[in-house]
Design an enzyme around this catalytic site. Sequence first.
Site, PDB file in Angstrom:
ATOM      1  N   LYS A 117     -11.132 -29.198  -5.348  1.00 17.21           N
ATOM      2  CA  LYS A 117     -11.941 -28.199  -6.077  1.00 17.21           C
ATOM      3  C   LYS A 117     -11.830 -28.400  -7.579  1.00 17.21           C
ATOM      4  O   LYS A 117     -10.765 -28.212  -8.153  1.00 17.21           O
ATOM      5  CB  LYS A 117     -11.429 -26.789  -5.757  1.00 17.21           C
ATOM      6  CG  LYS A 117     -11.908 -26.273  -4.433  1.00 17.21           C
ATOM      7  CD  LYS A 117     -12.637 -24.944  -4.621  1.00 17.21           C
ATOM      8  CE  LYS A 117     -13.082 -24.391  -3.296  1.00 17.21           C
ATOM      9  NZ  LYS A 117     -14.461 -23.973  -3.280  1.00 17.21           N
ATOM     10  N   LYS A 129     -12.968 -17.721  -0.594  1.00 16.64           N
ATOM     11  CA  LYS A 129     -13.040 -16.266  -0.408  1.00 16.64           C
ATOM     12  C   LYS A 129     -13.534 -15.873   0.983  1.00 16.64           C
ATOM     13  O   LYS A 129     -13.184 -14.801   1.492  1.00 16.64           O
ATOM     14  CB  LYS A 129     -13.886 -15.615  -1.507  1.00 16.64           C
ATOM     15  CG  LYS A 129     -15.402 -15.765  -1.354  1.00 16.64           C
ATOM     16  CD  LYS A 129     -16.048 -14.507  -0.871  1.00 16.64           C
ATOM     17  CE  LYS A 129     -17.538 -14.564  -0.672  1.00 16.64           C
ATOM     18  NZ  LYS A 129     -18.284 -15.768  -0.548  1.00 16.64           N
ATOM     19  N   LYS A 153     -18.603 -20.034   5.458  1.00 21.20           N
ATOM     20  CA  LYS A 153     -18.952 -18.691   5.958  1.00 21.20           C
ATOM     21  C   LYS A 153     -18.986 -18.686   7.477  1.00 21.20           C
ATOM     22  O   LYS A 153     -18.442 -17.791   8.121  1.00 21.20           O
ATOM     23  CB  LYS A 153     -20.315 -18.244   5.409  1.00 21.20           C
ATOM     24  CG  LYS A 153     -20.327 -18.046   3.903  1.00 21.20           C
ATOM     25  CD  LYS A 153     -21.666 -17.538   3.420  1.00 21.20           C
ATOM     26  CE  LYS A 153     -21.826 -17.794   1.936  1.00 21.20           C
ATOM     27  NZ  LYS A 153     -20.701 -17.355   1.115  1.00 21.20           N
ATOM     28  N   GLY A 167     -19.707 -14.580  -4.988  1.00 22.48           N
ATOM     29  CA  GLY A 167     -19.531 -14.645  -6.438  1.00 22.48           C
ATOM     30  C   GLY A 167     -20.796 -15.088  -7.159  1.00 22.48           C
ATOM     31  O   GLY A 167     -21.051 -14.694  -8.299  1.00 22.48           O
ATOM     32  N   ASN A 168     -21.605 -15.900  -6.470  1.00 17.12           N
ATOM     33  CA  ASN A 168     -22.830 -16.390  -7.091  1.00 17.12           C
ATOM     34  C   ASN A 168     -23.873 -15.297  -7.261  1.00 17.12           C
ATOM     35  O   ASN A 168     -24.821 -15.448  -8.023  1.00 17.12           O
ATOM     36  CB  ASN A 168     -23.417 -17.537  -6.267  1.00 17.12           C
ATOM     37  CG  ASN A 168     -22.548 -18.776  -6.384  1.00 17.12           C
ATOM     38  OD1 ASN A 168     -22.186 -19.192  -7.481  1.00 17.12           O
ATOM     39  ND2 ASN A 168     -22.169 -19.349  -5.253  1.00 17.12           N
TER      40      ASN A 168
HETATM   41  P1  ADP Z   1     -21.747 -17.183  -2.037  1.00 16.48           P
HETATM   42  O1  ADP Z   1     -21.652 -17.057  -3.523  1.00 16.48           O
HETATM   43  O2  ADP Z   1     -22.299 -15.936  -1.380  1.00 16.48           O
HETATM   44  O3  ADP Z   1     -20.510 -17.697  -1.376  1.00 16.48           O
HETATM   45  P2  ADP Z   1     -23.006 -19.783  -1.546  1.00 16.48           P
HETATM   46  O4  ADP Z   1     -24.047 -20.274  -2.487  1.00 16.48           O
HETATM   47  O5  ADP Z   1     -21.651 -20.377  -1.582  1.00 16.48           O
HETATM   48  O6  ADP Z   1     -22.973 -18.201  -1.753  1.00 16.48           O
HETATM   49  O7  ADP Z   1     -23.539 -19.926  -0.033  1.00 16.48           O
HETATM   50  C1  ADP Z   1     -24.774 -19.360   0.420  1.00 16.48           C
HETATM   51  C2  ADP Z   1     -25.920 -20.375   0.334  1.00 16.48           C
HETATM   52  O8  ADP Z   1     -25.785 -21.376   1.335  1.00 16.48           O
HETATM   53  C3  ADP Z   1     -27.282 -19.806   0.627  1.00 16.48           C
HETATM   54  O9  ADP Z   1     -27.821 -19.118  -0.475  1.00 16.48           O
HETATM   55  C4  ADP Z   1     -28.101 -21.059   0.980  1.00 16.48           C
HETATM   56  O10 ADP Z   1     -28.724 -21.582  -0.180  1.00 16.48           O
HETATM   57  C5  ADP Z   1     -27.044 -22.078   1.421  1.00 16.48           C
HETATM   58  N1  ADP Z   1     -27.175 -22.636   2.770  1.00 16.48           N
HETATM   59  C6  ADP Z   1     -26.744 -23.877   3.096  1.00 16.48           C
HETATM   60  N2  ADP Z   1     -26.962 -24.144   4.406  1.00 16.48           N
HETATM   61  C7  ADP Z   1     -27.537 -23.030   4.931  1.00 16.48           C
HETATM   62  C8  ADP Z   1     -28.004 -22.688   6.253  1.00 16.48           C
HETATM   63  N3  ADP Z   1     -27.900 -23.545   7.278  1.00 16.48           N
HETATM   64  N4  ADP Z   1     -28.536 -21.454   6.454  1.00 16.48           N
HETATM   65  C9  ADP Z   1     -28.654 -20.592   5.419  1.00 16.48           C
HETATM   66  N5  ADP Z   1     -28.232 -20.858   4.149  1.00 16.48           N
HETATM   67  C10 ADP Z   1     -27.686 -22.064   3.896  1.00 16.48           C
HETATM   68 MG    MG Z   2     -19.629 -19.607  -1.674  1.00 20.72          MG
END
Ligand code: ADP
Ligand code: MG
Length: 312
Positions: free
Chosen positions: A126, A212, A274, A10-11
């Site tokens: 949340k 999600k 994730k 979503g970001n």
């Molecule tokens: P989305 O909107 O895709 O769910 P998020 O911002 O929630 O994105 O999660 C992805 C982000 O997590 C990446 O852009 C990065 O900044 C961060 N991140 C935190 N820990 C890690 C890691 N160990 N490896 C890679 N990215 C990481």
């Molecule tokens: Mg996220």
Amino acid sequence: MSRIVIALGGNALGNTPAEQMERLSEAAPSLVGLIKQGHEIIVSHGNGPQVGMIKLAFDSASAAGDKVASMALPECTAMSQGYIGAHLQNAILREVRKEGMPWYAATVVTQVVVDEKDPAFQKPTKPIGAFYDEQTARARMKADPSAVYAEDAGRGWRQMVASPKPVDIVEKESILNLLDHEFIVIACGGGGVPVVKKGNGDYVTVPAVIDKDFASAKLAELVGADYLFILTAVDRVAIRYGTPQQEDLAELTVEEAKRYCDEGHFAPGSMLPKVQAAISFAQSGPGRRAVIASLEKAPLAMKGESGTMIHA
Ligand code: ADP
Ligand code: MG
């Protein structure tokens, strides 16, 4: 041919509808690229910033007068599925037409079932919607004793909702039927509209937010996908992320992934869900693989040239 569930962050969708349309137009060639490689795709997406905006708009409008009713979170989530789905359909269809491919696209407004007894309901974590002062927040809790408000990181008081785990998808048969008829399906947006199943079989909405990434793993499991792609803002999962010793990973076994989770390599609320969702899908059946990659490099990740693959 593989069946692939693709979860979009979503970001990555920008801050306005125009930005969102633009970002999705840029993303569509990557998505359609996977179809060109012979695969079948199902798209899910996040909605954190978008549902926050919708909730805030209704909160402010209903507080300002009596013409607009306040809107509960499940309905706001359903609205976000609608307009994000419309933009995805538009962008995907344009790309499909360009390629001269015989595909359709449809969004399924999706209800995701959670367990009424999920421990998450005891501890809502949340924050959603508008900020209030303490007095207003306490008055709102008195008016609706089921609502929880708490202080959010020194910025004011906000409603807090639970983030329970998805257990089933109400519309899974509809999704499977569309897949059988050459539809590119968009489903489970924002983690889905959260519902619980009552004794008489009825589904009732609950004020909650389903992650999600977990909802996408559940979707991938229920449609018998071969791959779960979680597309976000980084090319690969890293250990020691953001330090000079950062190491990007191309491949991880479930065992290694679990160990890195325990060692705290992944930030809660961003990368941790994730990796946990990837583990849960990779463990759900033989040959199932999860890939965490960036949106632009999805077709490369499919060929093993980018992204992080997590497998049993
Ligand atoms: P989305 O909107 O895709 O769910 P998020 O911002 O929630 O994105 O999660 C992805 C982000 O997590 C990446 O852009 C990065 O900044 C961060 N991140 C935190 N820990 C890690 C890691 N160990 N490896 C890679 N990215 C990481
Ligand atoms: Mg996220």
